[in-house]
Write a protein that holds these residues in place. Sequence first.
Motif, PDB file in Angstrom:
ATOM      1  N   GLU A 144      -1.402   3.950 -18.901  1.00 17.90           N
ATOM      2  CA  GLU A 144      -2.319   3.773 -17.897  1.00 17.90           C
ATOM      3  C   GLU A 144      -3.811   4.287 -18.007  1.00 17.90           C
ATOM      4  O   GLU A 144      -3.865   5.387 -18.620  1.00 17.90           O
TER       5      GLU A 144
ATOM      6  N   ILE B 235      -7.370   1.088 -11.360  1.00 14.37           N
ATOM      7  CA  ILE B 235      -6.197   1.369 -12.037  1.00 14.37           C
ATOM      8  C   ILE B 235      -5.380   0.222 -12.648  1.00 14.37           C
ATOM      9  O   ILE B 235      -5.332  -1.111 -11.996  1.00 14.37           O
TER      10      ILE B 235
ATOM     11  N   ARG C  16      -3.398   4.255  -2.065  1.00 10.61           N
ATOM     12  CA  ARG C  16      -3.468   2.672  -3.207  1.00 10.61           C
ATOM     13  C   ARG C  16      -3.160   1.529  -2.804  1.00 10.61           C
ATOM     14  O   ARG C  16      -2.367   1.352  -2.242  1.00 10.61           O
TER      15      ARG C  16
ATOM     16  N   THR D 222     -13.109   6.245 -12.094  1.00  8.54           N
ATOM     17  CA  THR D 222     -13.520   6.731 -10.877  1.00  8.54           C
ATOM     18  C   THR D 222     -15.100   6.578 -10.402  1.00  8.54           C
ATOM     19  O   THR D 222     -15.745   6.778 -11.261  1.00  8.54           O
TER      20      THR D 222
ATOM     21  N   ALA E  43      -4.340  -1.697  -9.411  1.00  8.58           N
ATOM     22  CA  ALA E  43      -3.989  -1.102  -8.504  1.00  8.58           C
ATOM     23  C   ALA E  43      -5.026  -0.323  -8.376  1.00  8.58           C
ATOM     24  O   ALA E  43      -6.252  -0.759  -8.855  1.00  8.58           O
ATOM     25  N   THR E  44      -5.579  -0.252  -7.013  1.00 13.48           N
ATOM     26  CA  THR E  44      -7.231   0.619  -6.384  1.00 13.48           C
ATOM     27  C   THR E  44      -6.510   1.215  -5.515  1.00 13.48           C
ATOM     28  O   THR E  44      -5.953   1.406  -4.076  1.00 13.48           O
ATOM     29  N   GLU E  45      -7.492   2.578  -5.565  1.00  9.27           N
ATOM     30  CA  GLU E  45      -7.068   3.629  -4.703  1.00  9.27           C
ATOM     31  C   GLU E  45      -8.361   3.685  -4.262  1.00  9.27           C
ATOM     32  O   GLU E  45      -8.915   4.525  -4.654  1.00  9.27           O
TER      33      GLU E  45
ATOM     34  N   THR F 249       0.859  -1.073   0.142  1.00 12.36           N
ATOM     35  CA  THR F 249      -0.177  -0.079  -0.418  1.00 12.36           C
ATOM     36  C   THR F 249       0.946   1.475  -0.188  1.00 12.36           C
ATOM     37  O   THR F 249       1.860   0.923   0.125  1.00 12.36           O
TER      38      THR F 249
ATOM     39  N   GLN G 142      -7.464   3.824 -16.205  1.00 14.12           N
ATOM     40  CA  GLN G 142      -8.339   3.785 -14.875  1.00 14.12           C
ATOM     41  C   GLN G 142     -10.147   4.846 -14.606  1.00 14.12           C
ATOM     42  O   GLN G 142     -10.039   4.993 -15.824  1.00 14.12           O
TER      43      GLN G 142
ATOM     44  N   TYR H  98      -1.522   8.200   1.049  1.00 10.74           N
ATOM     45  CA  TYR H  98      -1.555   9.514   0.255  1.00 10.74           C
ATOM     46  C   TYR H  98      -1.865  10.702   1.763  1.00 10.74           C
ATOM     47  O   TYR H  98      -3.550   9.872   1.777  1.00 10.74           O
TER      48      TYR H  98
ATOM     49  N   TRP I 248     -10.136   6.749  -0.869  1.00 12.60           N
ATOM     50  CA  TRP I 248      -9.769   7.825  -0.713  1.00 12.60           C
ATOM     51  C   TRP I 248     -11.310   7.908   0.821  1.00 12.60           C
ATOM     52  O   TRP I 248     -12.336   7.631   0.237  1.00 12.60           O
TER      53      TRP I 248
ATOM     54  N   ARG J 238      -1.784  -1.865  -4.565  1.00 11.72           N
ATOM     55  CA  ARG J 238      -0.929  -2.010  -5.859  1.00 11.72           C
ATOM     56  C   ARG J 238      -0.581  -3.183  -5.744  1.00 11.72           C
ATOM     57  O   ARG J 238       0.076  -3.866  -5.023  1.00 11.72           O
TER      58      ARG J 238
END
Length: 493
Positions: A483, A305, A262, A487, A293-295, A248, A485, A251, A297, A264
């Motif tokens: 890349e 991603i 993230r 949202t 990967a996945t973010e 991970t 992605q 951020y 928030w 990853r």
Amino acid sequence: MSVVGLTGPPSTWYRTTWPTYSSEADDAGLEEARLRRLFEDTRVQEYADGNDWFPSLPIAESITATGEIERGGVIPIVLFVDEAEAITALVVDLDVRNDDVGEVSDVTRVERFVEVPLHELAATIVPADDTVLGTLPSVPLERRPWYTAVDGGHRIEDPSQPFDRDGWRIGWDDSGTHGVEIAAEFRNRPVFASLESPATLSGYGLPERDGENTLEWFFPDDGSVFSGDVLVWDVHGVGVGGPGLLGTVTYPGGADRPAGFRFRAHYQTGARGAEGRDHRSGYRFGQSSHELATEFWDDGTVVPIWRRQGPGFVTEYAATIADGVSADTGTDPETDPDAGVDGDAIENGVPHHSIATVAMDVTPGTTDGVEIERSDGAEWTTPETEFYLVGEPGTAVRFSNPEGPETIGVPLEDGMEVVVVRRSAGEIPGAQRLENREIETAFVHPAQYIGDEPIQGERVVAWLLLEAATARLPHPTGTTSFETQATMRLSGY
């Protein structure tokens, strides 16, 4: 399926002796039989006899198709040949529809399978008389790239199971073949029973696109035959190439953004062992590199991603020639049709195009079934049965709790598609890749699962299809990242 063969620079070259590659006796015997079958072909003999060679021998027919042979019936084998002046490659398609050993169906000789061969690069280096080795300090760990471990290899962490961060609770499992499978809750309410990446469709040598969706473009005429030259349904699993990277990235929140992290991972279909995870062979053959990967928030935004380090190297198939002749990029069959080229050039309008899949068992605040709406940019409607929607500006889907305020919204842009189907244990992702050969080889595209099943108030799987038009890259080698992605935004949590 297993994938065995070249996973790093060859340490042993062969001429008249036959190697053993696998610890599994059956695989080793099959590989030797297939190699011997290759050398029965006069085209292979012409270039390999008398030269040293090294084979790349995958057992990957269940995830490979060509324009002539459907999935499960063909396997590409590569012989790297030392011709004294250069290292060339023979790319051989072996038709295994009628028997496991197979028959040679196509041979292509590749004179430059990378843009700058390592042996040519090494020849330009003039060693200095003095060295600074041992006099310069090593780079402190905190100054190294995140993905670099202490030993210089890939960084592999084991986040706690589950772990809590920024309002999220994340459960994860990387033991299957769908990448890291994530179960997610936000503010103590369910979001995804699973979020995973069952496949990346890596297509090579496609015709030019003319407004088709990805199903129609890859598989025209409502069939399962691929429209291009080679297609691989790349697998993201521990046993066939990963994770080469896992962990991970945090951020911290700031004035202009929320806090988040993230999760990853990195997979290379076909790589076995740590020494194979950085290997690049070439465009259309060798391991495929996928960062998944996945973010997450703390404002409820989720960003899946997919990233690939370019489509591989392009020079060897810049001129693709039929009937197994040279694919030397120094030859232009259109301007110089007689320059050592036999046969007819194959139309190869789009060198490479990937479709990254993200499959989600959506649970917006409930595990008892969801309400689904979709927008065409002008109005929202409520579809009663399974559907396939191509992204355009303004299009979107949303999944809501029929008994509560929780909603997962998914805006769709150009280069995105969504397939929404009722959850089924007999379909991927309910069934794991590679576990059932019949299910595996029958899978070509998520839209094939669309039928007349009702979806309102049911548990559904939403497939996000993220297109990677890597052919548009200005530098389409392994040094250029691409890349794509999506949202997603939560509300009512």
